[in-house]
Design a protein around this motif. Structure first.
Motif, PDB file in Angstrom:
ATOM      1  N   ALA A 161     -52.210  75.204  28.022  1.00 29.92           N
ATOM      2  CA  ALA A 161     -50.851  75.733  27.926  1.00 29.92           C
ATOM      3  C   ALA A 161     -49.806  74.619  27.858  1.00 29.92           C
ATOM      4  O   ALA A 161     -48.694  74.831  27.376  1.00 29.92           O
ATOM      5  N   ASP A 162     -50.141  73.417  28.332  1.00 29.19           N
ATOM      6  CA  ASP A 162     -49.229  72.280  28.293  1.00 29.19           C
ATOM      7  C   ASP A 162     -49.176  71.613  26.922  1.00 29.19           C
ATOM      8  O   ASP A 162     -48.336  70.746  26.689  1.00 29.19           O
ATOM      9  N   VAL A 163     -50.056  71.989  26.027  1.00 28.75           N
ATOM     10  CA  VAL A 163     -50.243  71.295  24.763  1.00 28.75           C
ATOM     11  C   VAL A 163     -49.530  72.031  23.635  1.00 28.75           C
ATOM     12  O   VAL A 163     -49.566  73.249  23.549  1.00 28.75           O
ATOM     13  N   THR A 164     -48.866  71.255  22.767  1.00 26.52           N
ATOM     14  CA  THR A 164     -48.331  71.815  21.522  1.00 26.52           C
ATOM     15  C   THR A 164     -48.967  71.037  20.381  1.00 26.52           C
ATOM     16  O   THR A 164     -49.594  70.011  20.585  1.00 26.52           O
ATOM     17  N   GLY A 165     -48.811  71.520  19.186  1.00 23.23           N
ATOM     18  CA  GLY A 165     -49.430  70.864  18.039  1.00 23.23           C
ATOM     19  C   GLY A 165     -50.774  71.495  17.726  1.00 23.23           C
ATOM     20  O   GLY A 165     -51.187  72.485  18.323  1.00 23.23           O
ATOM     21  N   THR A 166     -51.466  70.896  16.780  1.00 25.61           N
ATOM     22  CA  THR A 166     -52.734  71.424  16.288  1.00 25.61           C
ATOM     23  C   THR A 166     -53.761  70.306  16.264  1.00 25.61           C
ATOM     24  O   THR A 166     -53.442  69.173  15.885  1.00 25.61           O
ATOM     25  N   SER A 181     -51.361  52.122  19.865  1.00 24.76           N
ATOM     26  CA  SER A 181     -50.899  51.028  19.018  1.00 24.76           C
ATOM     27  C   SER A 181     -50.827  51.489  17.563  1.00 24.76           C
ATOM     28  O   SER A 181     -51.583  52.357  17.140  1.00 24.76           O
ATOM     29  N   ASP A 182     -49.927  50.874  16.824  1.00 22.71           N
ATOM     30  CA  ASP A 182     -49.869  51.100  15.376  1.00 22.71           C
ATOM     31  C   ASP A 182     -50.685  50.082  14.608  1.00 22.71           C
ATOM     32  O   ASP A 182     -51.126  50.343  13.495  1.00 22.71           O
ATOM     33  N   ASP A 183     -50.884  48.891  15.193  1.00 24.01           N
ATOM     34  CA  ASP A 183     -51.544  47.816  14.461  1.00 24.01           C
ATOM     35  C   ASP A 183     -52.898  47.398  15.036  1.00 24.01           C
ATOM     36  O   ASP A 183     -53.563  46.534  14.474  1.00 24.01           O
ATOM     37  N   GLY A 184     -53.330  47.983  16.145  1.00 29.68           N
ATOM     38  CA  GLY A 184     -54.617  47.635  16.738  1.00 29.68           C
ATOM     39  C   GLY A 184     -54.589  46.358  17.563  1.00 29.68           C
ATOM     40  O   GLY A 184     -55.610  45.958  18.112  1.00 29.68           O
ATOM     41  N   THR A 185     -53.427  45.739  17.694  1.00 27.41           N
ATOM     42  CA  THR A 185     -53.289  44.498  18.460  1.00 27.41           C
ATOM     43  C   THR A 185     -52.311  44.650  19.621  1.00 27.41           C
ATOM     44  O   THR A 185     -52.607  44.272  20.743  1.00 27.41           O
ATOM     45  N   ASN A 186     -51.158  45.207  19.342  1.00 24.24           N
ATOM     46  CA  ASN A 186     -50.110  45.378  20.356  1.00 24.24           C
ATOM     47  C   ASN A 186     -50.164  46.804  20.895  1.00 24.24           C
ATOM     48  O   ASN A 186     -49.786  47.742  20.194  1.00 24.24           O
ATOM     49  N   PHE A 187     -50.628  46.950  22.137  1.00 25.57           N
ATOM     50  CA  PHE A 187     -50.825  48.273  22.735  1.00 25.57           C
ATOM     51  C   PHE A 187     -49.744  48.565  23.772  1.00 25.57           C
ATOM     52  O   PHE A 187     -49.334  47.689  24.530  1.00 25.57           O
ATOM     53  N   LYS A 188     -49.289  49.827  23.794  1.00 29.60           N
ATOM     54  CA  LYS A 188     -48.341  50.322  24.795  1.00 29.60           C
ATOM     55  C   LYS A 188     -49.112  51.257  25.719  1.00 29.60           C
ATOM     56  O   LYS A 188     -49.851  52.132  25.261  1.00 29.60           O
ATOM     57  N   SER A 189     -48.919  51.098  27.024  1.00 28.73           N
ATOM     58  CA  SER A 189     -49.630  51.923  27.997  1.00 28.73           C
ATOM     59  C   SER A 189     -48.980  53.289  28.140  1.00 28.73           C
ATOM     60  O   SER A 189     -47.766  53.432  28.045  1.00 28.73           O
ATOM     61  N   SER A 190     -49.809  54.287  28.401  1.00 30.42           N
ATOM     62  CA  SER A 190     -49.376  55.633  28.736  1.00 30.42           C
ATOM     63  C   SER A 190     -50.166  56.053  29.968  1.00 30.42           C
ATOM     64  O   SER A 190     -51.348  55.750  30.078  1.00 30.42           O
ATOM     65  N   ARG A 191     -49.538  56.731  30.868  1.00 29.74           N
ATOM     66  CA  ARG A 191     -50.215  57.053  32.113  1.00 29.74           C
ATOM     67  C   ARG A 191     -51.017  58.339  32.037  1.00 29.74           C
ATOM     68  O   ARG A 191     -52.038  58.475  32.695  1.00 29.74           O
ATOM     69  N   PHE A 192     -50.557  59.313  31.300  1.00 31.15           N
ATOM     70  CA  PHE A 192     -51.217  60.610  31.263  1.00 31.15           C
ATOM     71  C   PHE A 192     -51.737  60.915  29.874  1.00 31.15           C
ATOM     72  O   PHE A 192     -51.208  60.438  28.887  1.00 31.15           O
ATOM     73  N   ILE A 193     -52.723  61.781  29.814  1.00 29.70           N
ATOM     74  CA  ILE A 193     -53.299  62.137  28.532  1.00 29.70           C
ATOM     75  C   ILE A 193     -52.430  63.159  27.811  1.00 29.70           C
ATOM     76  O   ILE A 193     -52.375  63.181  26.606  1.00 29.70           O
ATOM     77  N   VAL A 194     -51.697  64.017  28.529  1.00 29.94           N
ATOM     78  CA  VAL A 194     -50.695  64.878  27.898  1.00 29.94           C
ATOM     79  C   VAL A 194     -49.386  64.118  27.990  1.00 29.94           C
ATOM     80  O   VAL A 194     -48.930  63.766  29.065  1.00 29.94           O
TER      81      VAL A 194
END
Length: 133
Positions: free
Chosen positions: A6-11, A91-104
């Motif tokens: 229920a927390d998810v939108t998109g396909t 990441s967009d380039d496979g080198t510079n990654f941004k962290s996210s804490r949650f999967i949703v």
């Protein structure tokens, strides 16, 4: 935070042709099974020496998405594949990654690569996908 469907939108992305997994810590085989849509067609990454299995998924192109799904199925039910303490980075380039804490994610983000660093020795997955906008 114990996200539910229920927390998810998109396909879910229907065509995962060209998606691949790079193992960063541990070893695994038949990982293309993660992208065949069959939760019972599982494959694992295991790192018994570090107890921190890690991998990067290359989706082949950037997607705007707000959720990741990773689970496996069996005759006893469906089970989460990534433990709650996992670090998720994009990441967009496979080198510079941004962290996210949650999967949703609380807001959609756009990325081509998803890196997962677990606090577990193993990831046993049947389906790995994103909910794209």
């Amino acid at each position: 935070h114990e996200a539910t469907e229920a927390d998810v939108t998109g396909t879910l992305v229907a065509d995962q042709t060209g998606w691949s997994v790079e193992v960063l810590s541990g070893s695994g085989s038949n990982l293309n099974r993660w992208f065949d849509g069959n939760p019972q067609s599982t494959a694992s990454i295991s790192d018994w020496s570090n107890y921190k299995a890690a991998f990067t998924v290359d989706m082949g192109k950037s997607y705007t998405f707000n959720a990741i799904v990773a689970y496996r199925g069996s005759s006893w039910g469906d089970y989460n594949s990534i433990n709650a303490g996992a670090k998720i980075s994009t990441s967009d380039d496979g080198t510079n990654f941004k962290s996210s804490r949650f999967i949703v994610f609380y807001a959609p983000l756009t990325a081509r690569y998803i890196r997962v660093e677990t606090t577990s020795y193993s990831v046993n997955c049947g389906v790995f996908n994103v909910y794209a906008k």
